[in-house]
Design an enzyme around this catalytic site. Structure first.
Site, PDB file in Angstrom:
ATOM      1  CE  LYS A 127      -7.406  -0.992   5.992  1.00 21.84           C
ATOM      2  NZ  LYS A 127      -8.141  -0.403   4.873  1.00 21.84           N
ATOM      3  CG  ASP A 164       0.558  -2.501   6.178  1.00 25.97           C
ATOM      4  OD1 ASP A 164      -0.424  -2.787   6.901  1.00 25.97           O
ATOM      5  OD2 ASP A 164       0.461  -1.810   5.156  1.00 25.97           O
ATOM      6  CD  GLN A 166      -6.520  -4.986   3.756  1.00 26.32           C
ATOM      7  OE1 GLN A 166      -7.466  -5.729   4.024  1.00 26.32           O
ATOM      8  NE2 GLN A 166      -6.690  -3.726   3.401  1.00 26.32           N
ATOM      9  CG  HIS A 217      -1.923   0.947   1.390  1.00 29.55           C
ATOM     10  ND1 HIS A 217      -1.693   2.261   1.713  1.00 29.55           N
ATOM     11  CD2 HIS A 217      -3.263   0.824   1.225  1.00 29.55           C
ATOM     12  CE1 HIS A 217      -2.858   2.903   1.751  1.00 29.55           C
ATOM     13  NE2 HIS A 217      -3.823   2.055   1.451  1.00 29.55           N
ATOM     14  CB  CYS A 224      -3.590   3.210  -1.604  1.00 27.00           C
ATOM     15  SG  CYS A 224      -4.762   4.507  -1.281  1.00 27.00           S
TER      16      CYS A 224
END
Lengths: 414, 149
Positions: free
Chosen positions: A231, A205, A208, A127, A371
């Site tokens: 999220k 990261d 997700q 991202h 993104c």
């Protein structure tokens, strides 16, 4: 042992927005969960309850409301730590989202630890929030930014990481746990092992990943881990940076201001202990507190059940989607190797045209570059369509998506 | 589909076979513009003789709406006087493709429809200001372009 019964009806009844009709009175089919998840009534009620009954600033005043708020705020910190199997609660820093968490590391750790000639490694499927901060850092310091490429299945070519690490110049590897476009699950254990052997720091990261699978930071062995609340059923404006205590203690502060100080004099300041050193200013008290309800909700369902539900949906969707005329699906196409995210295109139809047509049927998918323009360049497309699933997604909803995609093929005469 | 269709035969046809698609080398007016949302990206090329548009071409990538609207725009301004084109309104373009409803129904997709008009207005503005050194002739084209959507 977690319960093996997964009550989809009961879960769905907790999400008021799923009762909505959109466009021409079509039931909402929400398949944009990788962008943000919907909120259960428990989370919505928690925020109302906070403002109705407890609202006050935290950490300073001694009155009853301040004590209640402080306690609830710190209870969320402990809950997050437990959820991720983090032993030391002080390693949980509340920020406004994954983006801020990564920027915090780039600024507060990067500027003192990355120098000219050093290497920062990221990947082609990141991202923008895990690319741009490293571009800024490496441009400022004169370090080099290197990319791990992806192969035709959308998986990382980890042998490239070996090559970079072999130079002995890699200071940091910044990598997604799960790709927000392809859904590919990174073999983070392998990446971490390689980084440890080469004495490079590793940032993950997890935006997700944490919402969709069990993440055990305590046993992972990385150095920094970032994710967002919104999220995972929680409110917007709350994110978490986890980092090992030794790193955090040696880092300079990110933002200066209230709450992050111990003593302020005219020309010098001593900083507060962890985690407050990195939480300057009044934090997002209400949203942090109601994030607690989101974690409770997911804990009750069980993260293994969440993951299994998504594997089942992804398998179902991949099989049906692959039969739609003119469709191209990106990524591993293996439900065991990817999260509940499917990116696709039609031969020569622009994704925004696809999204507009399916939107008429009440189906919310995302179209655009997500993104992730570096990845779009790699795939040689301007944009893709992305359908992403979550705990409340049903197979019937995927059927509505498939019908709508067939309509696209018909309209564009594919 | 709803009462106000977007994907008419005409739009699909134009998106597949855009008009005036290509590049002009060393044109009098060249403007690149993109739509970060959709990833639409076009280059508009215009040649003028005196005040008259003699040749228009465009290339780039975009969604069906963008491709169709840009195609129609290039057809509409061919052979026109720059003064006429300056006064060209967004409705003039949208109504040609039956997309007038987008202004109300889709604030997102309107950007796809008007990207080429924005590029054209900016392009003519730069032509007057930079090449002809005539800020008066450029008028409020820049402001107009900026406020299209």
């Amino acid at each position: 042992m977690q319960s093996t019964t997964y009550s989809l009806d009961s879960i769905r009844s907790d999400f008021p927005v799923l009762e909505r009709k959109v466009r021409d009175n079509k039931p909402l089919v929400y398949l944009d969960n990788a962008a943000t998840a919907q909120k259960p009534i428990q989370v919505i009620d928690a925020i109302t309850d906070y403002y109705k009954n407890h609202n006050s600033n935290i950490h300073r005043a001694v009155h009853a409301l301040a004590e209640e708020s402080t306690e609830a705020f710190e209870a969320t910190r402990s809950k997050v730590a437990k959820f991720l199997n983090v032993a030391n609660t002080k390693e949980i820093i509340f920020v406004k989202g994954t983006t801020e968490a990564i920027n915090l590391v780039a600024y507060a750790w990067g500027r003192d630890n990355v120098q000219k000639g050093d290497i920062v490694v990221t990947t082609e499927y990141e991202h923008h929030s895990n690319i741009v901060p490293w571009q800024i850092l490496t441009q400022e310091t004169g370090a080099d930014l290197k990319y791990i490429d992806i192969d035709e299945n959308g998986e990382l070519m980890l042998e490239q990481l070996d090559e970079y690490l072999a130079t002995g110049k890699v200071k940091l590897v910044a990598i997604s746990h799960v790709s927000n476009v392809l859904g590919t699950i990174t073999d983070v254990k392998e990446v971490i092992k390689k980084c440890k052997n080469a004495d490079a720091k590793i940032l993950i990261d997890g935006a997700q990943a944490v919402p969709h699978m069990k993440v055990d930071i305590g046993n992972l062995g990385c150095d920094f881990y970032a994710f967002s609340a919104h999220k995972m059923l929680g409110p917007t404006g709350v994110g978490v940076l986890w980092a090992r205590k030794e790193l955090l203690e040696n880092m300079r502060p990110f933002l200066g201001g209230g709450d992050m100080i111990r003593e302020v004099h005219k020309y010098e300041t001593t900083y507060n202990d962890l985690p407050y050193k990195f939480e300057a200013g009044t934090p997002n008290v209400a949203d942090v507190i109601c994030f607690s309800a989101a974690i409770d909700y997911l804990t009750k369902i069980g993260m293994d059940n969440v993951r299994n539900h998504e594997i089942e949906l992804t398998e179902y969707a991949l099989e049906k989607m692959s039969k739609v005329k003119g469709i191209v699906i990106y990524g591993t196409k293996d439900p065991k190797k990817q999260g509940g995210v499917i990116s696709f295109n039609f031969n020569d139809v622009h994704p925004h045209d696809v999204a507009t047509i399916v939107d008429k049927n009440g189906v919310a998918i995302r179209s655009g570059h997500h993104c992730a323009q570096v990845l779009m360049e790699k795939l040689e497309v301007a944009a893709t369509n992305r359908a992403s699933f979550y705990i409340y997604t049903t197979k019937q909803e995927i059927d509505v998506l498939i019908d709508s995609l067939e309509e696209v093929a018909k309209v564009f005469k594919l | 589909m709803s009462a106000d269709p977007i994907y008419t035969e005409m739009i699909i046809e134009y998106s597949r076979n855009p008009s005036n698609f290509g590049k002009i080398e060393n044109p009098h007016i060249h403007r690149h513009d993109s739509n970060p949302l959709c990833g639409d990206s076009i280059d508009l090329y215009v040649n003028v003789d005196g005040n008259k548009i003699t040749e228009v071409k465009f290339d780039g990538k975009g969604c069906a709406i963008c491709m169709a609207c840009t195609s129609v725009l290039t057809e509409m301004i061919q052979g026109k006087n720059l003064e006429e084109v300056k006064n060209f309104k967004k409705d003039d373009l949208l109504s040609e493709l039956g997309l007038g409803h987008l202004i109300k129904t889709s604030p997102v997709r309107i950007k796809c429809a008007l990207l080429s008009l924005k590029a054209l207005k900016y392009g003519i503005y730069s032509y007057f200001v930079d090449k002809m050194n005539d800020t008066e002739a450029a008028g409020n084209l820049k402001e107009e372009a900026a406020s299209l959507y």
